[in-house]
Design a protein around this motif. Structure first.
Motif, PDB file in Angstrom:
ATOM      1  N   TYR A 112       0.833  -1.196   0.000  1.00 44.46           N
ATOM      2  CA  TYR A 112       0.000   0.000   0.000  1.00 44.46           C
ATOM      3  C   TYR A 112       0.872   1.251   0.000  1.00 44.46           C
ATOM      4  CZ  TYR A 112      -3.174  -3.575   1.721  1.00 44.46           C
ATOM      5  OH  TYR A 112      -3.885  -4.734   1.867  1.00 44.46           O
ATOM      6  N   ASN A 134      -6.216  10.339  -0.931  1.00 48.31           N
ATOM      7  CA  ASN A 134      -6.143   9.554  -2.157  1.00 48.31           C
ATOM      8  C   ASN A 134      -5.719  10.464  -3.307  1.00 48.31           C
ATOM      9  OD1 ASN A 134      -6.412   7.710  -4.188  1.00 48.31           O
ATOM     10  ND2 ASN A 134      -8.624   7.419  -3.966  1.00 48.31           N
ATOM     11  N   VAL A 143      -3.285   5.907  -2.131  1.00 43.79           N
ATOM     12  CA  VAL A 143      -4.459   5.226  -2.679  1.00 43.79           C
ATOM     13  C   VAL A 143      -5.544   4.999  -1.635  1.00 43.79           C
ATOM     14  CG1 VAL A 143      -3.097   4.063  -4.468  1.00 43.79           C
ATOM     15  CG2 VAL A 143      -3.446   2.958  -2.239  1.00 43.79           C
TER      16      VAL A 143
END
Length: 851
Positions: A619, A662, A668
């Motif tokens: 991530y 984001n 994200v």
């Protein structure tokens, strides 16, 4: 009126005082204050059995058959009291540390109106039967009316000196350390002590004007001048010693002294802790002066031994002397003393005249003539001015010191004070000689390395902390870490920390560094940046503010731990921080963090989740954080980018808001998080003190495992604050949580009543901690990791236990042992892979190397 005393009592008293006189003469060679002389009557005839004491203390002797006396003390005293029934009392000012062959004349005529002698009873008197009780009731009733609160406005000047040195040094040691400087300071050192020498290391002096307004409840302090002489001792040991002596108000029920909460001898609950002995009462003009001695009921209680005098009808203190009994066994403490004196103003109001705090510290139990670190703090008050109030704006215009040498004054300023006996020329002359002594500097550097953890490599750069160099976990195996920091003085405006680490099991290098700079001093504005690439245990801590990397920890696990620990995250982090200190105790901050998160051991620990209809296990995460930290009444000192904190009781509030962004820098994840923390130490009279902490948080949005709240666990056999000792990492995961941690330290209230525990000088404590939370259905739905989302939403998970602290030997007693049980809720949890079975009971050890 003179109350006739039994012959047996007089014989005991004379025998006791003669023995005291003999013992004092044995110690005269190591005295700071020494006095000798003779007491005569008006016709020149020597008077035997006269009481001679240093004023405000219990240090005294009696004259012999020829009226002669010798008296000495390790402390510095400025007044001598001479008294005998049937004669007027005399008080002599001591202008020098050594006074020989003085002659004191006592004149008959001013008889004592009343003498009441109360011996400390073998069987304790009830409170209302004790003659001291009625006097203490008056002190409690009138304490608000005495002192500075008696005036609408008050002004005075305050001089403070803080001195650190080493006692009981022999000539061979001094020659070895001082080398060529020995001859130049030898005579000055001998003036301190004729047998064993005292050598000062550092002296700080300060002169202030203080303005108070009682009706506005405001106070302003104006610093006139400061100066520092000598070496700069550093390291944990010196830091702890210098934090001992904060301002102490003896009128309060409880006193924070040497990191511990003591019951004040003037407390409304004092009779639960102390035995009081009313020694005598003396009529002096319109006043009656009472002298009361106090003793702990049990020698191991956190209480003082000493005496105070009080003046009626105002019932204000005129003097108080307190010391800590060695049986209490405080860490590193060989002796602690406190002495306060008061002067009379407007015929009835007593104001502070002087405060003296003196402590001796050593690692081993003090033996006679053993070397000890000495810390002495003196405060003197004069130039009082009454009832001249100023405008409210004047009091609020408080200038905060922002630089170490901001108020430093040179010789011309201090010349006006040189004739005052409170200002020591001798000490500064010694410090001038030893300031650049290379051997002394090396000794202090070694002490800094051993106790503070840091060693100088090159000028301005240090290695440390040495105890964080070795660690172990299941992913890295044995781990070696080398840490460094920039350092010139404690007041540096710029500081950088860095480390490199190598895992011998995974053969990977890790590293981290941060930089921070004090951009502006008033108000304090600090900017900083961090970069790291290392393995971290996200399941060990939830709430962080401006410290984005934990440089105080050596790694992710320890050599002594239960079960396995593969649940580490591989994190590459970059962050910037901006902190506004609107006052020392109110901070507002912003930081922006970019993180790349993956599992450090993918074969054992998966952090996968469904993102945009596909399974991902790494991530890119960008987070904007804002926080408010409020610590009212916290004692803060230091003017560099890293400040230090004194020992005082204060609450701590933290409010933090986080937003995942984001699209910014490749982030994200989109979410919001709110967290709140509250810490407070509560004093519960003679039952001890309770350390309480609450923390809660809620995450709004759908996030993978690394961004959820793993309830902090601890698989090591050592205690860690705000963690659960009988949980495994990631045993409990929640997006909303509430935690509470409570420790009650009984401070001898229980252990001093149990003979076996009392014998080993242990103290008892009790602990309770709980966690409650839940995980939303959306976050459960996207979970593709191998971690079970156990949430304590069906009931509280809690751990409870009791323990013993003050474990050790001699003057080193900072260890504790806890016996811990857990609630049955965890038995229903689904076990994660590679996790050990949860224990129902555990024994953990801890160490807190404070006083």
């Amino acid at each position: 009126m003179l109350i006739k005393q039994p012959k047996e009592f007089l014989l005991k008293k004379v025998t006791y005082l003669l023995l005291s006189h003999f013992l004092l003469n044995l110690s005269v060679l190591s005295a700071q204050t020494m006095i000798s002389g003779i007491v005569k009557d008006a016709e020149g005839v020597p008077i035997p059995y006269v009481n001679v004491l240093f004023s405000g203390t219990v240090i005294g002797t009696i004259t012999n058959d020829a009226g002669e006396f010798v008296l000495s003390s390790d402390a510095t005293h400025d007044e001598l009291a001479v008294s005998l029934l049937g004669y007027s009392s005399q008080k002599l000012n001591l202008t020098r540390k050594r006074n020989h062959n003085i002659v004191v004349t006592l004149v008959e005529g001013e008889q004592l109106n009343e003498v009441v002698v109360v011996l400390k009873p073998k069987k304790r008197l009830r409170k209302k039967e004790n003659p001291a009780y009625s006097i203490l009731k008056q002190i409690w009733a009138k304490k608000r009316k005495n002192g500075v609160h008696s005036f609408a406005a008050l002004e005075y000047q305050k001089f403070t000196s803080f001195e650190v040195g080493i006692k009981n040094l022999d000539s061979s040691f001094l020659k070895t350390v001082l080398q060529k400087d020995f001859d130049s300071v030898r005579s000055a050192l001998k003036q301190q002590n004729s047998s064993k020498a005292y050598m000062p290391l550092n002296l700080k002096e300060q002169v202030e004007n203080v303005y108070t307004n009682d009706s506005l409840d405001l106070e302003r302090t104006v610093t006139l001048g400061e100066r520092t002489s000598g070496l700069e001792p550093r390291g944990y040991f010196f830091e702890q010693m210098q934090r001992v002596f904060q301002d102490i108000d003896v009128y309060k029920n409880r006193i924070l002294f040497a990191d511990k909460v003591f019951e004040s001898p003037l407390s409304r609950n004092g009779f639960a802790t102390y035995d009081y002995v009313l020694l005598d009462s003396i009529a002096v003009e319109k006043e009656k002066i009472y002298t009361i001695y106090f003793f702990p009921r049990r020698s191991e209680d956190l209480a003082f031994t000493g005496s105070f005098t009080v003046s009626a009808p105002s019932y204000a203190l005129t003097k108080i002397n307190m010391r800590i009994d060695p049986a209490i066994n405080l860490n590193f403490v060989s002796g602690l003393n406190l002495e306060k004196t008061f002067l009379i103003a407007n015929d009835s109001v007593y104001l502070p005249r002087s405060n003296r705090y003196a402590g001796e510290f050593s690692v081993v139990k003090k033996a006679e003539n053993a070397k000890t670190l000495s810390v002495i703090k003196n405060e003197f008050f004069d130039k009082y001015s009454f009832n001249k109030p100023k405008a409210e704006a004047f009091y609020k215009n408080q200038k905060m010191q922002v630089a170490e040498k901001e108020f430093q004054e040179e010789k011309a300023f201090w010349d006006a004070f040189e004739n005052n006996k409170n200002y020591s020329k001798d000490t500064r002359s010694i410090l001038t000689e030893i300031k650049n002594n290379s051997k002394m500097k090396r000794i202090l550097q070694f002490t800094d390395f051993f106790t503070g953890g840091y060693a100088n490599i090159v000028p301005g750069v240090q290695f440390g902390k040495w105890w964080n160099s070795f660690n172990n976990n299941d992913v890295e195996g044995n781990r070696l870490r080398l840490g460094f920091r920039t350092f010139k003085t404690m007041e540096d405006r710029f500081r950088s920390n860095a480390y490199i680490a190598y895992g011998f099991g995974d053969s990977k290098m890790k590293y981290a560094f941060d930089v921070k700079y004090l951009l502006k001093q008033d108000p304090r504005i600090t900017v900083g940046a961090v970069y790291s690439k290392d393995f971290e245990q996200l399941g060990s801590r939830l709430l962080k503010t401006k410290n984005l990397i934990d440089f105080s920890s050596g790694g992710t696990n320890s050599y002594l731990a239960r079960g396995s620990n593969y649940y580490l995250s591989d994190i590459e982090r970059f962050g910037v921080n901006l902190d506004f200190g609107f006052s020392n105790n109110f901070h507002v901050g912003l930081n922006l963090i970019s993180e790349q998160i993956a599992s450090a051991a993918p074969d054992f620990f998966s952090i996968a989740s469904i993102q945009n209809n596909r399974v991902v296990s790494e991530y890119k995460h960008v987070q904007l954080n804002s926080y408010i930290q409020y610590t009212p009444r916290r004692n803060v000192f230091g003017y560099g980018v890293e400040q230090r904190f004194g020992v005082n009781l204060h609450p701590k509030f933290i409010l933090k808001y986080s937003q995942g962004i984001n699209g910014l820098f490749g982030g994200v994840l989109d979410y919001n998080k709110v967290q709140l923390s509250y810490n407070q130490t509560l004093l519960l009279n003679f039952m001890g003190n309770l350390d309480a902490n609450f923390e809660l948080g809620k995450t709004y949005g759908v996030v993978p495992l690394p961004l959820l709240n793993a309830i902090p666990s601890n698989q090591g056999y050592s205690l860690k604050p705000k963690t659960f000792s009988l949980l495994n990492y990631y045993d409990m995961v929640a997006d909303s949580y509430l935690m509470g941690h409570f420790e009650h330290h009984f401070n001898g209230f229980v252990s001093n009543k149990v003979p076996l525990i009392k014998k080993f000088k242990l103290r008892t404590l009790a602990t309770f901690r709980f966690a409650y939370g839940s995980t939303s259905a959306q976050n459960r739905k996207i979970n593709q990791s191998n971690i079970q989302y156990n949430s304590p939403d069906s009931g509280l998970y809690y751990e409870y236990g009791f323990g013993f602290e003050n474990i050790g030997y001699g003057n080193v007693r900072f260890f504790r042992i806890d016996f811990i049980w857990r609630s049955p809720l965890a038995s229903s949890f689904k076990l994660n892979p590679y996790s050990s079975q949860l224990p129902d009971f555990g024994i953990r050890v801890g160490a807190k190397p404070s006083l």
